[in-house]
Design a protein around this motif. Structure first.
Motif, PDB file in Angstrom:
ATOM      1  N   ARG A  13      11.811 -10.249  -9.267  1.00  0.00           N
ATOM      2  CA  ARG A  13      11.925  -8.805  -9.480  1.00  0.00           C
ATOM      3  C   ARG A  13      10.790  -8.288 -10.359  1.00  0.00           C
ATOM      4  O   ARG A  13      10.518  -8.853 -11.417  1.00  0.00           O
ATOM      5  CB  ARG A  13      13.252  -8.475 -10.168  1.00  0.00           C
ATOM      6  N   GLU A  14      10.205  -7.202  -9.900  1.00  0.00           N
ATOM      7  CA  GLU A  14       9.165  -6.557 -10.705  1.00  0.00           C
ATOM      8  C   GLU A  14       9.696  -6.208 -12.092  1.00  0.00           C
ATOM      9  O   GLU A  14       9.005  -6.366 -13.104  1.00  0.00           O
ATOM     10  CB  GLU A  14       8.681  -5.279 -10.002  1.00  0.00           C
ATOM     11  N   ALA A  15      10.967  -5.732 -12.150  1.00  0.00           N
ATOM     12  CA  ALA A  15      11.559  -5.323 -13.434  1.00  0.00           C
ATOM     13  C   ALA A  15      11.471  -6.441 -14.472  1.00  0.00           C
ATOM     14  O   ALA A  15      11.189  -6.190 -15.643  1.00  0.00           O
ATOM     15  CB  ALA A  15      13.015  -4.911 -13.228  1.00  0.00           C
ATOM     16  N   ILE A  29       4.271  -0.151 -17.869  1.00  0.00           N
ATOM     17  CA  ILE A  29       3.855  -1.439 -17.310  1.00  0.00           C
ATOM     18  C   ILE A  29       4.587  -1.689 -16.003  1.00  0.00           C
ATOM     19  O   ILE A  29       5.826  -1.738 -15.974  1.00  0.00           O
ATOM     20  CB  ILE A  29       4.148  -2.564 -18.321  1.00  0.00           C
ATOM     21  N   HIS A  30       3.830  -1.813 -14.939  1.00  0.00           N
ATOM     22  CA  HIS A  30       4.406  -2.055 -13.613  1.00  0.00           C
ATOM     23  C   HIS A  30       3.634  -3.147 -12.896  1.00  0.00           C
ATOM     24  O   HIS A  30       2.550  -3.549 -13.326  1.00  0.00           O
ATOM     25  CB  HIS A  30       4.329  -0.770 -12.763  1.00  0.00           C
ATOM     26  N   ASN A  31       4.241  -3.614 -11.771  1.00  0.00           N
ATOM     27  CA  ASN A  31       3.535  -4.434 -10.814  1.00  0.00           C
ATOM     28  C   ASN A  31       3.859  -3.880  -9.447  1.00  0.00           C
ATOM     29  O   ASN A  31       4.775  -3.080  -9.291  1.00  0.00           O
ATOM     30  CB  ASN A  31       3.883  -5.910 -10.990  1.00  0.00           C
ATOM     31  N   ASN A  32       3.099  -4.295  -8.456  1.00  0.00           N
ATOM     32  CA  ASN A  32       3.010  -3.532  -7.220  1.00  0.00           C
ATOM     33  C   ASN A  32       3.581  -4.270  -6.010  1.00  0.00           C
ATOM     34  O   ASN A  32       3.911  -5.461  -6.095  1.00  0.00           O
ATOM     35  CB  ASN A  32       1.529  -3.201  -6.960  1.00  0.00           C
ATOM     36  N   THR A  90       0.145   1.351 -15.275  1.00  0.00           N
ATOM     37  CA  THR A  90      -0.680   0.303 -14.680  1.00  0.00           C
ATOM     38  C   THR A  90       0.141  -0.549 -13.729  1.00  0.00           C
ATOM     39  O   THR A  90       1.243  -0.989 -14.072  1.00  0.00           O
ATOM     40  CB  THR A  90      -1.311  -0.575 -15.777  1.00  0.00           C
ATOM     41  N   GLU A  91      -0.379  -0.722 -12.529  1.00  0.00           N
ATOM     42  CA  GLU A  91       0.195  -1.641 -11.545  1.00  0.00           C
ATOM     43  C   GLU A  91      -0.641  -2.910 -11.631  1.00  0.00           C
ATOM     44  O   GLU A  91      -1.785  -2.943 -11.187  1.00  0.00           O
ATOM     45  CB  GLU A  91       0.100  -1.046 -10.130  1.00  0.00           C
ATOM     46  N   GLY A  92      -0.074  -3.943 -12.249  1.00  0.00           N
ATOM     47  CA  GLY A  92      -0.851  -5.160 -12.527  1.00  0.00           C
ATOM     48  C   GLY A  92      -1.267  -5.894 -11.266  1.00  0.00           C
ATOM     49  O   GLY A  92      -2.415  -5.848 -10.853  1.00  0.00           O
ATOM     50  N   GLY A  97       8.498  -0.951 -16.744  1.00  0.00           N
ATOM     51  CA  GLY A  97       9.055  -0.168 -15.650  1.00  0.00           C
ATOM     52  C   GLY A  97      10.327  -0.775 -15.062  1.00  0.00           C
ATOM     53  O   GLY A  97      10.515  -1.989 -15.071  1.00  0.00           O
ATOM     54  N   HIS A  98      11.209   0.113 -14.550  1.00  0.00           N
ATOM     55  CA  HIS A  98      12.466  -0.283 -13.878  1.00  0.00           C
ATOM     56  C   HIS A  98      13.423  -1.002 -14.844  1.00  0.00           C
ATOM     57  O   HIS A  98      13.378  -0.773 -16.022  1.00  0.00           O
ATOM     58  CB  HIS A  98      12.162  -1.114 -12.618  1.00  0.00           C
ATOM     59  N   GLY A  99      14.294  -1.890 -14.318  1.00  0.00           N
ATOM     60  CA  GLY A  99      15.276  -2.586 -15.153  1.00  0.00           C
ATOM     61  C   GLY A  99      16.697  -2.133 -14.862  1.00  0.00           C
ATOM     62  O   GLY A  99      16.918  -1.005 -14.422  1.00  0.00           O
TER      63      GLY A  99
END
Ligand SMILES: [Zn+2]
Length: 489
Positions: A164-166, A234-237, A318-320, A149-151
């Motif tokens: 950064r989550e990205a 694939i994400h994180n929160n 998914t938010e890991g 996700g993102h980037g």
């Protein structure tokens, strides 16, 4: 006479002189070291090994080793002088102490320094150590879309320390991609670096501006064009409340394959929770938010104007863990934790595919290369593959044509059936090339949609098997010069 003899001599001399040069050039073109590896994935617990073939084109000082994703050498396999020829080596997936290495992707590296001139060359190959294979019937039939996700211009969540989550998503995604590829599975990954996915920028949504919607639209476009089996975002929160933590997996139920989305979400969520629980250890336990329904862009169906080409395959987001939670941010910063999360996704893919039910894949082998004439049948060769877990019996391949307005068709309206053929019985992992006769419709630009139906008439596309699509140009009929008018009367 003399002149032509001389000319002949020159020709001869030139060609003779060229011969050794040519063969020398071939030798120079040969790499100093080559590496071939067999036996991936290596399944932990089975008495098996990676087979390495290292070929040297001249005597060299050779070093062969296994390196993990983070660049650490986990095992030296060979170190010493070798003559020209082939060296066979095996690696049992153990470290020097005899313990299994962690599940994950590994790079086998052969580095050679030539005895003659001291130049060093390397050859490498990625392999996978895992608890299970992925679709062992035919892993090469499977394509997984991995979407970090993102980037680029889009950071996603940002931790209080600037993490950064990205970047986290990308690291987990790359580990997963390497691992799947090492298991023989095809991967289409939406980005491999910190960059926008919609690059070079393209207008994808049809609103005349290039913005975040096009960045999102680029992700399903990639997965759909590859006719991926699964889509993993694939994400994180992050949350305002710093004590909130734990993984959650989102899916969308209002899709024709909504029940499959739910099953995929369940297995991904369970694997992520179990992996974190086991890897972190101690008193900490991940809070399990379970599976949740949410119409994220990459999950929901046709929703114009922003979303015209939804993902055509089962998918989850998914938010890991939470970057806003100090404990979880510290965990996310540990490579071993991100590695464990990647392994969890891998295991989820393997477990889901082992029980997913029916699925078919297609490949266009041959079709007309240019415009065709209306109503004159043309032949298509289509490989059809059983990528599911049960035998396919009494299925048919149907070909529909729709007027082609877009890069591919995700919503079928005003389709004309232009061909149909019986699919022979196929066991899981079997494929067959079928010939299907297509009768081109009226002049114009068309997209042909190849879609299998089971014996009850259910479309494979509704089960989450992306259709094969092919452009077809039907030419305007050429008006024959009118023959000399026959005598009327
Ligand atoms: Zn995110």
């Amino acid at each position: 006479m003399r002149r032509s003899l001389l000319a002949l001599a020159i020709v001869f001399t030139t060609s003779l002189a060229l011969l050794p040069v040519a063969s020398f050039a071939q030798e120079v073109g040969q790499p100093l070291v080559r590496l071939e590896v067999d036996g991936s994935p290596l399944v932990v617990g089975e008495d098996d090994r990676f087979e390495l073939l290292v070929t040297l084109s001249e005597p060299a000082e050779l070093r062969v080793r296994a390196v993990d994703f983070d660049g650490r050498t986990v095992r030296e396999l060979f170190d010493g002088p070798r003559d020209t020829g082939v060296l066979k080596e095996g690696w049992f997936g153990r470290d020097a102490g005899g313990a299994w290495v962690a599940r994950g992707p590994y790079r086998l590296v052969a580095a050679a320094t030539a005895a003659s001139d001291g130049r060093t060359e390397r050859a490498d190959a990625w392999v996978t150590v895992a608890d299970r294979a992925v679709y062992p019937d035919a892993p090469g039939f499977i394509t997984v879309a991995v979407d970090p996700g993102h980037g680029g211009d889009y950071d996603g969540a940002v931790g209080p320390d600037g993490t950064r989550e990205a970047d986290l998503n990308l690291d987990i995604g790359l580990r997963l991609a390497r691992m799947l590829e090492g298991a023989g599975v095809n991967v289409v990954i939406t980005r491999t670096e910190d960059a926008n996915v919609n690059e070079p920028p393209e207008e994808r949504t049809g609103d005349g501006i290039i913005d975040g919607d096009d960045e999102l639209a680029a992700r399903p476009d990639l997965a759909n064009n590859a006719r991926a089996d699964l889509f993993l975002s694939i994400h994180n929160n992050t949350a305002v409340n710093r004590s909130v933590g734990g993984p959650s997996t989102f899916f969308f139920d209002e899709r024709p394959f909504g029940s499959r989305n739910a099953r995929l979400a369940r297995v991904v969520q369970d694997e992520i929770v179990a992996a974190l629980d086991e890897t972190v250890g101690g008193a900490w336990e991940p809070y399990d938010h379970g599976t949740l329904i949410y119409p994220y862009y990459v999950l929901r169906g046709f929703d114009p104007p922003r979303l015209r080409r939804p993902t055509q395959m089962p998918g989850v987001l998914t938010e890991g863990m939470f970057l806003s939670n100090p404990r979880e941010l510290a965990l996310l910063q540990r490579p071993a934790i991100r590695a464990a999360m990647a392994v969890a996704y891998y295991d989820a893919v393997s477990k889901y595919l082992a029980r997913r039910g029916d699925h078919v894949g297609y490949e266009l082998v041959e079709g007309p290369s240019g415009p065709v004439a209306a109503a004159e049948p043309v032949s298509y060769q289509v490989q059809i593959r059983n990528q599911g877990n049960e035998a396919i019996r009494d299925w048919r391949l149907k070909v529909n044509a729709v007027a082609a307005p877009d890069r591919y068709v995700s919503r079928i309206r005003d389709a004309v059936t232009v061909g149909e053929v019986q699919i022979p019985q196929l066991k899981p992992g079997e494929s067959r090339v079928l010939e299907v006769e297509v009768t081109p419709p009226e002049a114009g630009e068309w997209t042909l949609l190849f879609d299998a139906r089971d014996r009850s008439g259910t479309r494979a596309a509704e089960m989450g098997s992306p259709m094969l699509q092919a452009r077809l140009t039907v030419a305007e009929p050429v008006l024959e010069p009118s023959p000399s008018p026959a005598t009327e009367g």
